[in-house]
Design a protein around this motif. Structure first.
Motif, PDB file in Angstrom:
ATOM      1  N   ILE A 189     111.332  64.246 -37.524  1.00 44.20           N
ATOM      2  CA  ILE A 189     111.055  63.018 -37.484  1.00 44.20           C
ATOM      3  C   ILE A 189     109.345  62.676 -37.078  1.00 44.20           C
ATOM      4  O   ILE A 189     108.918  63.690 -36.511  1.00 44.20           O
ATOM      5  N   LYS A 190     108.784  61.246 -37.569  1.00 45.45           N
ATOM      6  CA  LYS A 190     107.109  61.646 -36.901  1.00 45.45           C
ATOM      7  C   LYS A 190     106.907  60.689 -36.132  1.00 45.45           C
ATOM      8  O   LYS A 190     106.671  60.990 -34.412  1.00 45.45           O
ATOM      9  N   ALA A 191     108.171  59.742 -36.042  1.00 49.17           N
ATOM     10  CA  ALA A 191     108.339  58.730 -35.042  1.00 49.17           C
ATOM     11  C   ALA A 191     109.294  57.659 -35.337  1.00 49.17           C
ATOM     12  O   ALA A 191     109.826  57.632 -36.587  1.00 49.17           O
ATOM     13  N   VAL A 192     109.565  57.068 -34.312  1.00 50.05           N
ATOM     14  CA  VAL A 192     110.545  55.814 -34.823  1.00 50.05           C
ATOM     15  C   VAL A 192     109.772  54.434 -33.719  1.00 50.05           C
ATOM     16  O   VAL A 192     109.779  55.090 -32.896  1.00 50.05           O
ATOM     17  N   VAL A 193     110.049  53.249 -34.926  1.00 49.20           N
ATOM     18  CA  VAL A 193     109.035  52.763 -33.690  1.00 49.20           C
ATOM     19  C   VAL A 193     110.654  50.977 -33.726  1.00 49.20           C
ATOM     20  O   VAL A 193     111.213  51.504 -34.577  1.00 49.20           O
ATOM     21  N   PHE A 194     110.478  50.425 -32.348  1.00 45.84           N
ATOM     22  CA  PHE A 194     111.953  49.370 -32.087  1.00 45.84           C
ATOM     23  C   PHE A 194     109.909  47.623 -32.683  1.00 45.84           C
ATOM     24  O   PHE A 194     109.258  47.810 -32.262  1.00 45.84           O
ATOM     25  N   GLU A 195     110.615  47.874 -34.002  1.00 44.39           N
ATOM     26  CA  GLU A 195     110.099  46.947 -34.085  1.00 44.39           C
ATOM     27  C   GLU A 195     110.306  45.148 -33.981  1.00 44.39           C
ATOM     28  O   GLU A 195     111.178  45.490 -33.243  1.00 44.39           O
ATOM     29  N   THR A 196     108.935  44.177 -33.817  1.00 48.25           N
ATOM     30  CA  THR A 196     109.129  42.883 -33.374  1.00 48.25           C
ATOM     31  C   THR A 196     110.335  41.929 -33.895  1.00 48.25           C
ATOM     32  O   THR A 196     111.010  40.995 -33.136  1.00 48.25           O
ATOM     33  N   THR A 197     110.645  42.757 -34.787  1.00 43.59           N
ATOM     34  CA  THR A 197     112.184  42.047 -35.608  1.00 43.59           C
ATOM     35  C   THR A 197     113.698  42.886 -34.549  1.00 43.59           C
ATOM     36  O   THR A 197     114.787  42.559 -35.364  1.00 43.59           O
ATOM     37  N   GLY A 198     113.551  43.861 -33.671  1.00 43.91           N
ATOM     38  CA  GLY A 198     114.946  44.125 -32.887  1.00 43.91           C
ATOM     39  C   GLY A 198     114.926  45.221 -34.315  1.00 43.91           C
ATOM     40  O   GLY A 198     116.381  46.289 -33.720  1.00 43.91           O
ATOM     41  N   ASP A 199     114.567  45.396 -35.640  1.00 40.74           N
ATOM     42  CA  ASP A 199     115.255  46.677 -36.607  1.00 40.74           C
ATOM     43  C   ASP A 199     114.008  48.136 -35.285  1.00 40.74           C
ATOM     44  O   ASP A 199     113.246  48.178 -35.112  1.00 40.74           O
ATOM     45  N   LEU A 200     115.086  48.989 -35.828  1.00 44.79           N
ATOM     46  CA  LEU A 200     114.760  50.682 -35.329  1.00 44.79           C
ATOM     47  C   LEU A 200     113.635  50.900 -36.831  1.00 44.79           C
ATOM     48  O   LEU A 200     115.296  51.217 -37.550  1.00 44.79           O
TER      49      LEU A 200
END
Length: 182
Positions: free
Chosen positions: A150-161
């Motif tokens: 894993i480089k990163a996990v982002v919680f997007e504005t849409t609610g998607d991970l």
């Protein structure tokens, strides 16, 4: 004379549909469906995207207005079509104003970094109400076998991970994480 039982009357009302009501629903449904397709073609697919709180509100408002126009005696087809037009215009105005940072800050959620490499960013997780279980589930869905992948996990504005994999030794381009809260 026998009096009808209130429960029987209620059940009969559930299944009551006269010819006039049937045709009103039929025509309202057909025409409001055409209006929604027409407005969506004119104003763009963005009308039903899930990018911001305005987009979400748009989707809910359109669904509610369609249902009310189709099923309510008190709202005419023309009133429903005008109401929908106003909601679409508000969406168009909001999409235009999103070009300005002050408006985006006011209306849009900010993407949030939840994992930096193998490290869980617990304060960020708390602030967006995401659990370790939510992240584990998304990592499995993204075919992560080792945390070191894993480089990163982002919680997007849409609610998607979103899971960014470590496919090479390169760092993530800064541009990709420009608006991500760290």
């Amino acid at each position: 004379m026998l009096e009808a039982h209130p429960l029987t009357e209620a059940l009969n009302a559930l299944f009551d549909l006269n010819k006039k009501t049937f045709f009103l629903i039929l025509f309202s449904t057909f025409f409001i469906y055409i209006v929604v397709i027409l407005y969506t073609r004119i104003f763009g697919k963005r009308s039903f995207s899930k990018m911001s709180s305005f987009d979400f509100a748009m989707t809910v408002a359109v669904g509610s207005m369609i249902a009310t126009t189709i099923l309510s005696d008190s709202v005419s087809f023309l009133e429903g079509a005008v109401g929908l037009l106003i909601v679409y215009l508000l969406q168009l105005i909001a999409a235009f104003l999103r070009r300005y940072p002050w408006f985006r800050k006011l209306t849009d959620n900010q993407p949030t970094l939840l994992m930096d490499g193998e490290n869980l960013l617990r304060e960020n997780m708390r602030s967006v109400r995401v659990t370790e279980g939510d992240i584990r589930s998304k990592l499995r869905e993204a075919n992560v076998i080792k945390l070191s992948d894993i480089k990163a996990v982002v919680f997007e504005t849409t609610g998607d991970l979103i899971v960014l994999h470590k496919d090479s030794a390169d760092d993530i381009d800064d541009w990709l994480l420009k608006d991500v809260q760290r």
